[in-house]
Design an enzyme around this catalytic site. Structure first.
Site, PDB file in Angstrom:
ATOM      1  N   ASP A   1       3.327  -3.142 -12.262  1.00 21.22           N
ATOM      2  CA  ASP A   1       4.199  -3.378 -11.105  1.00 21.22           C
ATOM      3  C   ASP A   1       4.712  -2.039 -10.583  1.00 21.22           C
ATOM      4  O   ASP A   1       5.404  -1.311 -11.305  1.00 21.22           O
ATOM      5  CB  ASP A   1       5.367  -4.285 -11.527  1.00 21.22           C
ATOM      6  CG  ASP A   1       6.317  -4.558 -10.371  1.00 21.22           C
ATOM      7  OD1 ASP A   1       5.838  -5.013  -9.327  1.00 21.22           O
ATOM      8  OD2 ASP A   1       7.518  -4.298 -10.513  1.00 21.22           O
TER       9      ASP A   1
ATOM     10  N   THR B   1       4.696  -3.593  -3.685  1.00 21.99           N
ATOM     11  CA  THR B   1       5.392  -2.314  -3.927  1.00 21.99           C
ATOM     12  C   THR B   1       4.407  -1.163  -4.119  1.00 21.99           C
ATOM     13  O   THR B   1       4.654  -0.055  -3.671  1.00 21.99           O
ATOM     14  CB  THR B   1       6.281  -2.429  -5.182  1.00 21.99           C
ATOM     15  OG1 THR B   1       5.509  -2.957  -6.257  1.00 21.99           O
ATOM     16  CG2 THR B   1       7.453  -3.341  -4.948  1.00 21.99           C
ATOM     17  N   THR B   2       3.267  -1.439  -4.766  1.00 18.86           N
ATOM     18  CA  THR B   2       2.259  -0.388  -4.978  1.00 18.86           C
ATOM     19  C   THR B   2       1.629  -0.007  -3.648  1.00 18.86           C
ATOM     20  O   THR B   2       1.468   1.175  -3.338  1.00 18.86           O
ATOM     21  CB  THR B   2       1.180  -0.880  -5.962  1.00 18.86           C
ATOM     22  OG1 THR B   2       1.819  -1.391  -7.135  1.00 18.86           O
ATOM     23  CG2 THR B   2       0.246   0.241  -6.367  1.00 18.86           C
TER      24      THR B   2
ATOM     25  N   ASP C   1       7.519 -11.957  -9.273  1.00 16.54           N
ATOM     26  CA  ASP C   1       6.807 -11.549  -8.052  1.00 16.54           C
ATOM     27  C   ASP C   1       6.179 -12.760  -7.363  1.00 16.54           C
ATOM     28  O   ASP C   1       6.239 -12.897  -6.138  1.00 16.54           O
ATOM     29  CB  ASP C   1       5.717 -10.516  -8.388  1.00 16.54           C
ATOM     30  CG  ASP C   1       6.293  -9.127  -8.613  1.00 16.54           C
ATOM     31  OD1 ASP C   1       7.532  -9.004  -8.578  1.00 16.54           O
ATOM     32  OD2 ASP C   1       5.526  -8.184  -8.834  1.00 16.54           O
TER      33      ASP C   1
END
Length: 569
Positions: free
Chosen positions: A70, A103-104, A407
């Protein structure tokens, strides 16, 4: 003296003045440094993008180990010092808070935008021209997504929600059982879904309580219709199951009453001492009697219950639970319709407890799961609640499962609330790249160059996905762009806009049919946040680092101090 020579002398003078109290870097030097720092941060999380992304192991300063892929978790645990790199770390946190997923992607996108923007500035294009070009490109990209690339979830039904959940899980540790966990997540959020006064559908991720239990396989995880608590009854003699529960939520202790600090009681007759002690016990006994008299058969408190008081609950056949977390207590009160009370005192200064303060649930039961025992409040009356109990081999696996489920819950929440999704697998980025390249050629200003580079930067997502899957990125991205170019130029082929990457087979496919879907909000926020972060860093052209002031003589070493005689007094 020429103007250039004067400027050089002034610059050297200002640099030397500043060098006394700190350092200064400006112009292209600081831009290069900022871009290098941002790219270094992006490279850390780059290999964890996509369904075949890899995990990272992080060991903190006290030796605690975290294994995750994550992006927000990885960056949060890294001790990043560089100011520009910190912007990207905060960017990942923002995406996590706003959407919960992507997020990545947002960090990789921002780093690539910085890289292409820096190359434009090196080619003598003014930073503000690049900034205005990027702003325009961002505006056009979000408009194009909303006009051409979104799908309505109502048409797709429950399968659309399941596909969005599976897509989110595909890159996580629970990706091996997407059907099982996808159904669990969708059912949990559907249970807590409600419509507010404005007619808007709202889902609270916090209303789904996630608990972890060691042992067992991941597929032994279960969904409970109700609220699960990591607590047990205070005494083994109490009933373990109560049907038709009436629940009292207390935020004070039920222990022997004691005198407050500073209160003194002077006793002249020793026989009265025992009466005082007895009265201390009776105060709590009366409180418990008033609570039980309203019909309460489950009493939860955030504080303690002493052994003497437990006797009264056992005799009444009621269930008492102590040391419940305040956060859990608030959620239980909300779900059951109870009122959490701090004191039993009323306006007249007397103690009372009313039946209207009680919450109701169909059943309260204590269950053993693995080595732990849990208290489960099933089918609360006021608002529906859901709990997920995760099973796994060890702490690392359970923590990562919890992050993955969170998530997925966030993704389903966004899809339920916004009711729109887009195709995944690099489909959106490839479509925007083609659209913005064509849009750039229609402009006659310098922003044309910035928009063309922006379009090129968006391709970093499909390229990274292909590289992580050990596929030929150049070949796959070229095919993807070809399909999207056809979809935008040939009217009959508009359905090709859903084409994205199949990273298992190493080919392109229709990701709408394949069920690879993401919330439209996630993509729009990624592009907006990445653009804003890029612009914030691009606008920096000067860097000052001030040194801390030292005490007089504080920078002398011991030998210098001896030689100067300052130690002789």
């Amino acid at each position: 003296i020429s103007g250039d020579t004067q400027l050089a002398i002034m610059n050297s003078a200002s640099a030397s003045q500043l060098a006394l109290g700190g350092e200064r870097r400006s112009g292209q030097d600081i831009r290069d440094e900022n871009v290098t720092a941002a790219v270094a941060v992006a490279n850390i999380v780059k290999s964890s993008l996509g369904p075949v992304g890899l995990d990272k192991m992080i060991v903190d300063d006290v030796g605690d180990v975290t294994v995750t892929n994550d992006g927000a978790t990885i960056l949060k645990m890294l001790d990043v010092e560089h100011p520009a790199a910190k912007v990207l770390v905060e960017l990942a946190q923002l995406q996590d808070a706003e959407v919960g997923d992507g997020t990545t992607s947002v960090v990789i996108l921002a780093a690539e935008m910085l890289k292409v923007a820096n190359s434009l500035i090196q080619d003598h294009i003014h930073p503000m021209t690049v900034v205005s070009g990027f702003r325009l490109a961002c505006k056009q990209a979000t408009k194009y997504i909303q006009d051409n690339l979104i799908m309505d979830v109502d048409e797709l039904g429950k399968e659309g929600l399941l596909n969005a959940a599976r897509t989110s899980m595909s890159s996580k540790i629970i990706g091996s059982d997407p059907e099982f966990f996808g159904n669990m997540v969708v059912d949990a959020l559907t249970a807590v879904k409600r419509v507010n006064n404005k007619g808007e559908v709202k889902c609270s991720v916090k209303a789904v309580n996630v608990l972890k239990a060691h042992g067992g396989r991941a597929k032994e995880s279960r969904l409970i219709e109700g609220y699960a608590l990591n607590c047990v009854v205070a005494s083994e003699q109490m009933p373990k199951r109560i049907v038709g529960a009436k629940i009292a939520c207390l935020d004070f202790n039920l222990m022997k009453s004691k005198m407050k600090m500073g209160v003194q009681v002077l006793v002249e007759d020793p026989s009265k001492l025992d009466a005082i002690r007895q009265r201390e016990l009776d105060i709590t006994k009366e409180r418990i009697a008033k609570i039980l008299a309203t019909g309460a058969n489950v009493v939860l408190t955030t504080q303690g219950i002493d052994d003497m008081c437990l006797k009264y609950f056992v005799e009444a056949g009621a269930m008492a639970v102590r040391r419940v977390l305040k956060e859990d207590m608030k959620r239980i009160a909300k779900a059951t319709g109870a009122t959490m009370i701090l004191t039993m005192s009323n306006m007249e200064g007397e103690e009372s407890f009313e039946a209207s303060l009680l919450g109701q649930a169909e059943e309260v039961i204590q269950e053993r799961i693995c080595d732990d025992e849990l208290l489960i409040i099933q089918k609360p009356k006021a608002k529906s609640a859901a709990s997920i109990i995760l099973r796994g081999a060890n702490d690392f696996m359970l923590d990562e499962m919890e992050r993955s489920v969170h998530d997925a819950l966030c993704v389903v929440k966004r899809v339920v609330e916004s009711k729109v999704v887009v195709a995944g697998g690099g489909a959106v980025e490839a479509a925007l790249s083609i659209y913005l390249e064509n849009f750039a050629t229609s402009l006659s200003s310098r922003e044309q160059l910035a928009i063309a580079e922006y379009a090129n930067a968006l391709l970093v997502i499909p390229k990274t996905l292909a590289v992580n899957a050990a596929k030929d990125a150049t070949d796959l991205v070229a095919k993807l762009r070809s399909f999207h170019n056809t979809s935008q130029t040939v009217k009959d082929k508009a359905d090709l806009r859903w084409v994205g990457l199949d990273l298992i087979q190493g080919k392109v496919r229709d990701n709408k049919k394949a069920g690879v879907l993401e919330p439209a909000m996630s993509k729009i926020k990624q592009i907006k946040f990445a653009t804003e972060a890029t612009i914030a860093i691009l606008r920096i052209d000067d860097f000052f680092k001030l040194q801390a002031e030292r005490a007089q003589g504080g920078d002398q070493c011991y030998d210098d101090a001896v030689a100067s005689g300052s130690l002789n007094g």
